[in-house]
Design a protein around this motif. Structure first.
Motif, mmCIF file in Angstrom:
data_model
loop_
_atom_site.group_PDB
_atom_site.id
_atom_site.type_symbol
_atom_site.label_atom_id
_atom_site.label_comp_id
_atom_site.label_asym_id
_atom_site.label_seq_id
_atom_site.Cartn_x
_atom_site.Cartn_y
_atom_site.Cartn_z
ATOM 1 N N HIS A 172 -5.107 41.752 58.308
ATOM 2 C CA HIS A 172 -5.975 42.887 58.645
ATOM 3 C C HIS A 172 -7.193 42.446 59.461
ATOM 4 O O HIS A 172 -7.574 43.119 60.429
ATOM 5 N N GLU A 245 -6.039 54.822 56.537
ATOM 6 C CA GLU A 245 -5.608 54.393 55.214
ATOM 7 C C GLU A 245 -5.703 55.529 54.201
ATOM 8 O O GLU A 245 -5.168 55.426 53.101
ATOM 9 N N THR A 249 -1.127 54.780 52.985
ATOM 10 C CA THR A 249 -1.737 53.912 51.972
ATOM 11 C C THR A 249 -2.070 52.532 52.526
ATOM 12 O O THR A 249 -1.499 52.083 53.523
ATOM 13 N N SER A 250 -3.001 51.871 51.852
ATOM 14 C CA SER A 250 -3.434 50.540 52.278
ATOM 15 C C SER A 250 -2.269 49.567 52.342
ATOM 16 O O SER A 250 -2.136 48.776 53.293
ATOM 17 N N ASP A 251 -1.407 49.593 51.319
ATOM 18 C CA ASP A 251 -0.252 48.697 51.323
ATOM 19 C C ASP A 251 0.659 48.976 52.514
ATOM 20 O O ASP A 251 1.186 48.065 53.154
ATOM 21 N N ARG A 254 -0.960 47.556 55.676
ATOM 22 C CA ARG A 254 -0.848 46.093 55.793
ATOM 23 C C ARG A 254 0.556 45.691 56.278
ATOM 24 O O ARG A 254 0.702 44.776 57.080
#
Length: 391
Positions: A172, A245, A249-251, A254
């Motif tokens: 990131h 995000e 979602t953040s996952d 990434r």
């Protein structure tokens, strides 16, 4: 007893080992060697009595090392032997030395074509020609290694970046650095040299194309310079990217960062390899301009590498800034990067199976503009340095 190729290679080695299998094979090899030595003992005596092995060479090789290897066969392991080489005036090596001149001399003298030429001067000349060929071949091999050193240095950088992605590391921070780099450097491209003002239309078109939002009103209203535009562009781009995000979602983000990075790096790197091959094929011509081809290859190669790295940053930024949430997002395991990459790449390219979507490619139905033609936007720059920079 069936013996594997690996054990056969170990049969004639002498390093210390406790491996019973290797020791047994060595023992078997020794027994067979002694057996066959005994069988050929009488034949060996006959060969030695006849004068040993005689090597007859019908030409001289470009490399003295090859000739010496042949000579060495006649006296292998201390046995007696003899070697003799013959060379014709029309052989390749004699052409390098100047055999045509000697041919004319012998023709003028009317010498018999079967008369042997055993002059020491000619033997020395042949050896001198071999040295010149060896020196040339050595220089070629040395230059090939120098060319390879340039590619190896670049390869280490790219493979390190790919390894981070394939190992599932969090990249990131690298993505944020890319977005900041593109935002900071984009406005400066559109500063007109004469008036020192920003070409608003061209810059805004590129901002829309790369970042996906419009800044025309801000630039026009505030009469901002390149530095102010860069700062505003960077803040707005980072804010919009961070807000994604909330949608994806953040996952998921990434994983998409890794997928996009891998896709773009692989594509740009393959194109770069082709470009470097083309450069190497033609770089030798620089010697006519009194320039060292290897030095020029190193300089231009690293310029091309820097350009490729910048293109990677632009493309990664462009793809990630245009990602939209399109439905239910289900994250794949990071360690299974190949499977996750496949679905996510389809998503980035237009499919929305993974729950994301991107803007479709804008097709230009207008007249085709050459890369070196003046840009139709009126900036006065070449098309490849203006609106066509990211085409």
């Amino acid at each position: 007893m069936k013996i594997s190729p690996e054990l056969i290679e170990e049969a004639n080695t002498y390093y210390e080992t406790d491996n019973e299998e290797i020791l047994n094979v060595r023992k078997k090899f020794k027994e067979l060697a002694e057996k066959f030595d005994e069988q050929i003992k009488e034949e060996k005596v006959k060969v030695i009595e006849a004068g040993g092995l005689k090597i007859i060479g019908t030409e001289r090789h470009e490399s003295r090392r090859i000739d010496n290897q042949l000579r060495g066969r006649s006296g292998r392991q201390g046995d007696i032997g003899e070697s003799r080489f013959y060379i014709g005036l029309d052989d390749d090596l004699m052409k390098i030395f100047g055999g045509d001149v000697i041919t004319r001399v012998y023709n003028t003298l009317g010498a018999d074509e079967n008369m042997p030429i055993e002059s020491k001067m000619i033997s020395n000349a042949v050896e001198s020609a071999q040295k010149k060929v060896e020196s040339r071949n050595f220089t070629i091999r040395k230059n090939v290694l120098k060319y390879d050193d340039v590619m190896n240095a670049q390869r280490e950088i790219i493979y390190k970046q790919r390894r981070q992605v394939l190992d599932g590391e969090n990249i990131h921070d690298s993505i944020i650095s890319m977005i900041e780099f593109v935002a900071e450097n984009l406005p400066g491209i559109y500063v007109e040299s004469e008036s020192n003002k920003v070409n608003i239309e061209s810059l805004n078109n590129d901002i829309i194309n790369i970042f996906g939002f419009d800044m025309y009103d801000y630039i026009k209203e505030h009469q901002a310079n390149a530095e102010e535009i860069a700062e505003k562009l960077k803040k707005k781009a980072l804010y919009i990217y961070a807000s994604k995000e909330n949608e994806i979602t953040s996952d998921q983000m990434r994983e998409l960062e890794r997928v996009v990075m891998l896709k773009v790096v692989d594509e740009k790197w393959m194109n770069h390899i082709d470009s470097m091959d083309e450069l190497k094929n033609g770089i030798g011509l620089r010697a006519y301009g009194q320039k060292d081809p290897v030095v020029q290859y190193r300089l231009e190669g690293f310029d091309m590498f820097d350009e490729m790295v910048n293109d990677i940053k632009v493309d990664v930024t462009k793809i990630l800034m245009h990602i939209r949430a399109g439905g239910e997002a289900k994250r794949q395991e990071t360690v299974r990067i190949t499977g996750a990459a496949l679905e996510a790449i389809h998503s980035v390219d237009g499919g929305s199976k993974i729950g994301t979507d991107v803007d479709r490619t804008v097709r230009n139905d207008g007249p085709k503009v050459g890369r070196n033609d003046p840009c139709p936007c009126g900036s006065g720059k070449k098309y490849k340095n203006c609106c066509g920079k990211n085409a």
